[in-house]
Scaffold this motif. Structure first.
Motif, PDB file in Angstrom:
ATOM      1  N   THR A   1      -2.264   3.757  11.930  1.00 54.80           N
ATOM      2  CA  THR A   1      -2.532   3.307  11.655  1.00 54.80           C
ATOM      3  C   THR A   1      -3.147   5.083  10.578  1.00 54.80           C
ATOM      4  O   THR A   1      -2.858   5.318   8.862  1.00 54.80           O
ATOM      5  CB  THR A   1      -4.138   2.987  11.059  1.00 54.80           C
ATOM      6  N   TRP A   2      -3.374   5.227  11.601  1.00 57.60           N
ATOM      7  CA  TRP A   2      -3.665   6.955  10.897  1.00 57.60           C
ATOM      8  C   TRP A   2      -2.711   8.197  10.810  1.00 57.60           C
ATOM      9  O   TRP A   2      -2.580   8.939   9.857  1.00 57.60           O
ATOM     10  CB  TRP A   2      -4.856   8.129  11.556  1.00 57.60           C
ATOM     11  N   LEU A   3      -1.843   7.567  11.509  1.00 56.82           N
ATOM     12  CA  LEU A   3      -0.773   8.102  10.866  1.00 56.82           C
ATOM     13  C   LEU A   3      -0.249   8.410   9.785  1.00 56.82           C
ATOM     14  O   LEU A   3       0.561   9.305   9.036  1.00 56.82           O
ATOM     15  CB  LEU A   3       0.127   8.265  12.232  1.00 56.82           C
TER      16      LEU A   3
ATOM     17  N   PRO B   1      -5.176   1.377   4.029  1.00 54.93           N
ATOM     18  CA  PRO B   1      -6.325   1.172   5.425  1.00 54.93           C
ATOM     19  C   PRO B   1      -7.367   0.316   4.765  1.00 54.93           C
ATOM     20  O   PRO B   1      -7.589  -0.115   5.489  1.00 54.93           O
ATOM     21  CB  PRO B   1      -5.917   2.935   4.540  1.00 54.93           C
TER      22      PRO B   1
ATOM     23  N   VAL C   1      -2.255   7.328   6.792  1.00 53.99           N
ATOM     24  CA  VAL C   1      -2.581   8.372   6.169  1.00 53.99           C
ATOM     25  C   VAL C   1      -2.227   9.938   6.189  1.00 53.99           C
ATOM     26  O   VAL C   1      -2.099  10.500   4.847  1.00 53.99           O
ATOM     27  CB  VAL C   1      -4.626   8.265   6.513  1.00 53.99           C
ATOM     28  N   LEU C   2      -2.141  10.421   7.155  1.00 56.86           N
ATOM     29  CA  LEU C   2      -1.598  11.545   7.367  1.00 56.86           C
ATOM     30  C   LEU C   2      -0.636  11.791   6.205  1.00 56.86           C
ATOM     31  O   LEU C   2      -0.420  12.426   5.660  1.00 56.86           O
ATOM     32  CB  LEU C   2      -1.283  12.127   9.111  1.00 56.86           C
TER      33      LEU C   2
ATOM     34  N   VAL D   1      -3.723   6.770   0.822  1.00 55.72           N
ATOM     35  CA  VAL D   1      -4.876   7.383   2.002  1.00 55.72           C
ATOM     36  C   VAL D   1      -5.809   6.675   1.611  1.00 55.72           C
ATOM     37  O   VAL D   1      -6.492   6.610   3.018  1.00 55.72           O
ATOM     38  CB  VAL D   1      -5.488   9.066   1.566  1.00 55.72           C
TER      39      VAL D   1
ATOM     40  N   SER E   1      -2.919   3.411  16.441  1.00 57.23           N
ATOM     41  CA  SER E   1      -2.791   5.270  15.895  1.00 57.23           C
ATOM     42  C   SER E   1      -1.645   4.707  14.486  1.00 57.23           C
ATOM     43  O   SER E   1      -1.626   6.248  13.701  1.00 57.23           O
ATOM     44  CB  SER E   1      -2.086   5.743  16.532  1.00 57.23           C
TER      45      SER E   1
ATOM     46  N   ALA F   1       2.659  14.823  14.095  1.00 58.53           N
ATOM     47  CA  ALA F   1       2.085  13.945  13.347  1.00 58.53           C
ATOM     48  C   ALA F   1       2.144  15.668  12.315  1.00 58.53           C
ATOM     49  O   ALA F   1       1.880  15.070  11.124  1.00 58.53           O
ATOM     50  CB  ALA F   1       0.476  14.314  14.037  1.00 58.53           C
TER      51      ALA F   1
END
Length: 401
Positions: free
Chosen positions: A238-240, A145, A242-243, A141, A236, A292
């Motif tokens: 990268t943040w996926l 990143p 993180v999810l 998390v 996008s 997501a």
């Protein structure tokens, strides 16, 4: 929870960061060394192989010293490997650095799991193991990143230098906070090897390979799946991820909490739900919001199996759990490699980018079957043992003269 668990979690954070951050920095590394992306991908493969072979090797070498001292030596190896990667003049030297760092991975988590379990009461052991693994999940998390961002802006060498610094913090923490736990008397390498003859230990490792393999069958190909099927932009991804990491953190903590209360039921629920969610991902991958949400669920359900499976190995290996625990970490990496290979096969066969989700669902279902089989064998052995204990002892017939 003891502060020593924090030191173990910091070491786990560093190890988790160095394992996964390379995936986001492959283009920069390949460009600097003048090699192709597939060649740079050997940095991922070499690390995974180092974990698999390093787990039993380093654990065997550490059977003659205290677990605290071995953990410190492993962090020293981790620091050296990352420094070598950061300063590597040519690609081959960086590859060696990655392998050196990976040798610490399996043994650290294996021995660390044993130490974490010994620091708390028996009914809190899965929670203690989960606390250590929180460092690994948080790495996905925060560490990965940030490491990717630093590497892309300041250079990938800086990232590996920072990771080596995390290793130093972990080493100091272990030296200061982890107590000198006494080594079990009479436990040598042959005793550790003997634990591998236990069918329940082997079943738990097989569950690890299939269960977590199911997760990586989908996650390995998440970038093309999300950009070419769901319609996300490349930025996008990268943040996926993180999810996905947030789901891992939540699943790890929940898995640790409930495994202390009901270990096998926790495995039944998490593995069956994981198989269903992976199968549904074939459909939800076509919608951005649904995709997501599904990614979070896969991370949560997948990592909810980690504390109970690690504790299952520790429980079944009895008085010699260290090697079995380390090998189970290697089993995670074996599952990752196997599932990624199978996922690539179905994509190459023309079944589409969502096909690996079906592979993952089948693997998770296979792990569920093994869990049910393991519990059935345990009940049978328990019943047989009870019957023998309750059987009346036949008295000898008196001899008449």
């Amino acid at each position: 929870m003891p502060l020593a668990l924090l030191a173990l979690a910091i070491g786990a954070f560093g190890i988790g960061t160095t394992e996964f951050v390379i995936m986001g920095l492959l283009p920069e590394v390949a460009s600097d060394f003048g090699v192709s992306i597939p060649t740079a991908g050997l940095l991922v493969t070499g690390y995974a192989l180092g974990v698999m072979f390093g787990a039993p090797l380093m654990t065997a070498l550490g059977t003659r010293i205290s677990r605290k001292r071995m953990l410190m030596l492993l962090m020293g190896l981790f620091i050296a490997g990352n420094l070598l990667s950061a300063l590597a003049p040519v690609f081959s030297v960086m590859l060696i650095g990655r392998v050196v760092a990976s040798l610490a991975h399996g043994a650290f988590f294996g021995i660390g799991s044993v130490v974490a379990a010994e620091l708390v009461a028996p009914e809190k052991r899965a929670g203690a193991i989960a606390m250590m693994f929180t460092g690994l999940t948080v790495a996905n998390v925060v560490g990965v990143p940030l490491g990717t961002l630093v590497g892309q802006s300041a250079g990938w060498r800086v990232t590996f230098g920072v990771v080596a610094g995390l290793g130093v913090v972990g080493l100091v923490g272990i030296a200061r906070l982890v107590p000198e736990l006494p080594r079990p008397q009479g436990v040598h390498l042959r005793h550790e090897m003997a634990a591998l003859k236990n069918a329940q230990v082997l079943l738990a490792m097989a569950m690890t390979v299939l269960g977590f393999g199911g997760v990586f069958a989908a996650v390995t190909y998440i970038a093309p799946m999300m950009t070419r099927v769901a319609g996300f932009s490349e930025g996008s991804v990268t943040w996926l991820l993180v999810l996905f990491g947030l789901g891992m953190v939540a699943g790890n903590l929940v898995g640790g909490k409930f495994a202390d209360r009901a270990l096998m039921p926790m495995l039944y629920v998490s593995l069956s739900a994981l198989a269903v969610v992976l199968a549904l991902f074939t459909l939800t991958a076509h919608d951005k919001v649904a995709a997501a949400v599904t990614i979070v669920l896969i991370g949560a359900l997948g990592f909810a199996t980690v504390p109970p499976l690690q504790k299952r190995v520790l429980d079944q290996a009895h008085g010699a759990p260290t090697l079995a625990s380390a090998l189970n970490i290697g089993a995670f990496n074996l599952g990752n490699a196997l599932s990624a290979w199978l996922g690539g096969i179905v994509i190459a066969a023309g079944f589409g980018y969502t096909a690996p989700n079906w592979v993952g669902a089948v693997l998770a279902a296979g792990a569920l079957v093994l869990a049910i089989l393991s519990a059935a064998l345990e009940r049978r052995d328990s019943t047989a043992g009870t019957s023998l204990a309750a059987a009346p002892v036949e008295q000898p017939t008196p001899v008449r003269h």
